[in-house]
Scaffold this active site. Structure first.
Site, PDB file in Angstrom:
ATOM      1  CG  HIS A 128     -45.139  -6.882  42.452  1.00  0.00           C
ATOM      2  ND1 HIS A 128     -45.481  -7.820  41.518  1.00  0.00           N
ATOM      3  CD2 HIS A 128     -45.227  -7.502  43.655  1.00  0.00           C
ATOM      4  CE1 HIS A 128     -45.781  -8.957  42.123  1.00  0.00           C
ATOM      5  NE2 HIS A 128     -45.633  -8.791  43.423  1.00  0.00           N
ATOM      6  CG  ASP A 173     -46.289  -5.052  38.808  1.00  0.00           C
ATOM      7  OD1 ASP A 173     -45.609  -5.679  37.972  1.00  0.00           O
ATOM      8  OD2 ASP A 173     -46.862  -5.593  39.780  1.00  0.00           O
ATOM      9  CD  GLU A 215     -48.949 -12.660  49.599  1.00  0.00           C
ATOM     10  OE1 GLU A 215     -48.868 -11.487  49.182  1.00  0.00           O
ATOM     11  OE2 GLU A 215     -49.108 -13.629  48.844  1.00  0.00           O
ATOM     12  CD  GLU A 228     -51.152 -16.767  47.552  1.00  0.00           C
ATOM     13  OE1 GLU A 228     -50.722 -15.596  47.529  1.00  0.00           O
ATOM     14  OE2 GLU A 228     -50.808 -17.632  46.737  1.00  0.00           O
ATOM     15  CG  HIS A 231     -48.895 -18.298  50.402  1.00  0.00           C
ATOM     16  ND1 HIS A 231     -48.537 -16.977  50.464  1.00  0.00           N
ATOM     17  CD2 HIS A 231     -48.645 -18.687  49.122  1.00  0.00           C
ATOM     18  CE1 HIS A 231     -48.082 -16.580  49.269  1.00  0.00           C
ATOM     19  NE2 HIS A 231     -48.149 -17.608  48.444  1.00  0.00           N
ATOM     20  CG  ASP A 249     -47.412 -20.569  45.438  1.00  0.00           C
ATOM     21  OD1 ASP A 249     -48.570 -20.984  45.571  1.00  0.00           O
ATOM     22  OD2 ASP A 249     -47.083 -19.374  45.527  1.00  0.00           O
ATOM     23  CG  ASP A 271     -50.044 -18.807  42.686  1.00  0.00           C
ATOM     24  OD1 ASP A 271     -50.298 -18.886  43.906  1.00  0.00           O
ATOM     25  OD2 ASP A 271     -49.016 -18.266  42.251  1.00  0.00           O
TER      26      ASP A 271
HETATM   27  C1  3MF Z   1     -46.042 -15.505  45.900  1.00  0.00           C
HETATM   28  C2  3MF Z   1     -47.115 -14.522  46.038  1.00  0.00           C
HETATM   29  C3  3MF Z   1     -46.820 -13.164  45.487  1.00  0.00           C
HETATM   30  C4  3MF Z   1     -47.449 -12.047  46.292  1.00  0.00           C
HETATM   31  C5  3MF Z   1     -47.282 -10.716  45.611  1.00  0.00           C
HETATM   32  C6  3MF Z   1     -47.826  -9.566  46.426  1.00  0.00           C
HETATM   33  C7  3MF Z   1     -46.299 -12.939  43.180  1.00  0.00           C
HETATM   34  O1  3MF Z   1     -46.400 -16.745  46.311  1.00  0.00           O
HETATM   35  O2  3MF Z   1     -48.178 -14.848  46.508  1.00  0.00           O
HETATM   36  O3  3MF Z   1     -47.280 -13.131  44.147  1.00  0.00           O
HETATM   37  O4  3MF Z   1     -48.797 -12.274  46.493  1.00  0.00           O
HETATM   38  O5  3MF Z   1     -45.950 -10.502  45.377  1.00  0.00           O
HETATM   39  O6  3MF Z   1     -47.090  -9.367  47.540  1.00  0.00           O
HETATM   40 MG    MG Z   2     -49.988 -13.934  46.945  1.00  0.00          MG
END
Ligand code: 3MF
Ligand code: MG
Length: 343
Positions: free
Chosen positions: A48, A51, A173, A209, A212, A247, A249
């Protein structure tokens, strides 16, 4: 050995904090994470903007460039590449009703400023593209923004980014909801259409992703395939997700092994690895995981990818083609189940 190169973002290692409760693990400093990622064998880091340059909004352009150069030196020390830079616009209060779709002009201008800085940082780190997760580009209150004009404002924002730097590429994304309630561009199809509406579609792509796609009830394999078929797949975030809800992950394949197999298969079949692209991880340790296991979800995800590559190598399309000719689709189901469930 995997055929792929892997990348990871520092946010993949987190404290377990969620909207309903405090951290369950200590925070790990950024530099320590980067060292550990290198030791684990990652090839590249995803960043980011903040970051790379903490508190970016309070810093001058000179300061941002200086700090990005320091980070580049650190990456070089560990022989790591930077895959992309993504402006983390959803964190600032002024973007509460959108960043590129902010209804107040000064807020939109600040979103553009941060994105230009992300492009500057990407150039210093050697990243070829930026990623826009359109986290708050949609509505909480549907009437706060007129939808057609606001979506056109989003396209205009993309055009300005493409004009700012003639080489940079942009990967959108998409995600259907969370944190925004109703996204304007929640699917891979929307993301590709947005790119095609800009002044330079060739520099526009997507990051798909897995979670997503699942969140919107779509199959991640087909989203990947769709993006590949349109020559739009710039990167991926592999992970998993239990159904159409918040979400998660989760580690890759933890919920839907067959989909995970097919996602790896489509990447193998399309020579994704030979294009020098990265398999990016976007996985979180569960909140219940203790501090000493802070990195295991990453190692496990890579291990699972390798195991699925072995399955892909064993898969025989000719066998499936014969079953198709014979109309024996039941046999195809069993062929896949046996492939996945036996050694
Ligand atoms: C949220 C995401 C994000 C993005 C990241 C890169 C924090 O659901 O997937 O993860 O992947 O910000 O753009
Ligand atoms: Mg992501």
């Amino acid at each position: 050995m995997s055929r792929f190169k892997f990348s990871v973002g520092p946010w993949n290692v987190a404290s377990g904090v969620d909207v309903y409760g405090p951290p369950t693990r200590d925070e790990i400093p950024m530099k320590e994470k980067i060292k550990k990622f290198a030791e684990m064998g990652f090839d590249a880091i995803q960043f980011h903007d903040d970051d790379a340059v903490p508190d970016i909004s309070s810093k001058s352009e000179e300061q941002i460039i200086a700090e990005a150069k320091e980070l580049k030196a650190l990456l070089d020390e560990y022989n790591l590449e930077a895959e992309f830079v993504a402006p983390r616009l959803w964190f600032e209060p002024q973007f509460k009703d959108g960043a590129y779709t902010a209804p107040i002009k000064e807020n939109w201008e600040h979103a553009m400023w941060r994105t230009y800085r992300s492009i500057d940082i990407a150039n210093i780190l050697g990243a070829k593209f930026i990623v826009l997760w359109l986290a708050r580009e949609g509505t909480l209150c549907m009437e706060s923004k007129p939808p057609v004009e606001t979506i056109q404002q989003l396209t205009k924002s993309l055009n300005l980014m493409l004009e700012y730097d003639e080489n940079i590429k942009i990967a959108i994304e998409p995600k259907p909801n969370e944190p925004i309630d109703r996204s304007y561009a929640g699917t891979v199809g929307h993301a590709i259409a947005l790119g095609n509406a800009t002044i330079d579609p060739d520099r526009m792509g997507v990051l798909v992703e897995s979670a997503h796609s699942t969140m919107v009830g779509l199959e991640a394999t087909h989203d990947l395939a769709f993006a590949i078929a349109q020559n739009k797949l710039l990167s991926v975030h592999i992970n998993d997700q239990n159904g159409i809800k918040y979400d998660q992950d989760k580690i890759f394949a933890a919920e839907n092994l067959r989909s995970a197999f097919n996602q790896i298969k489509v990447l193998c079949d399309s020579d994704y690895d030979k294009e020098g692209k990265y398999v990016g991880l976007d996985v979180k340790a569960m909140r219940s995981t203790s501090f000493e296991h802070s990195y295991e979800h990453l190692a496990n995800t890579i291990k699972v990818v390798k195991m699925l590559e072995d399955k892909v190598d064993k898969f025989d399309q000719a066998v499936v083609d014969e079953y198709v000719k014979d109309g024996n689709y039941e046999a195809i189901e069993m062929y896949i189940l046996e492939l996945l469930l036996t050694k």
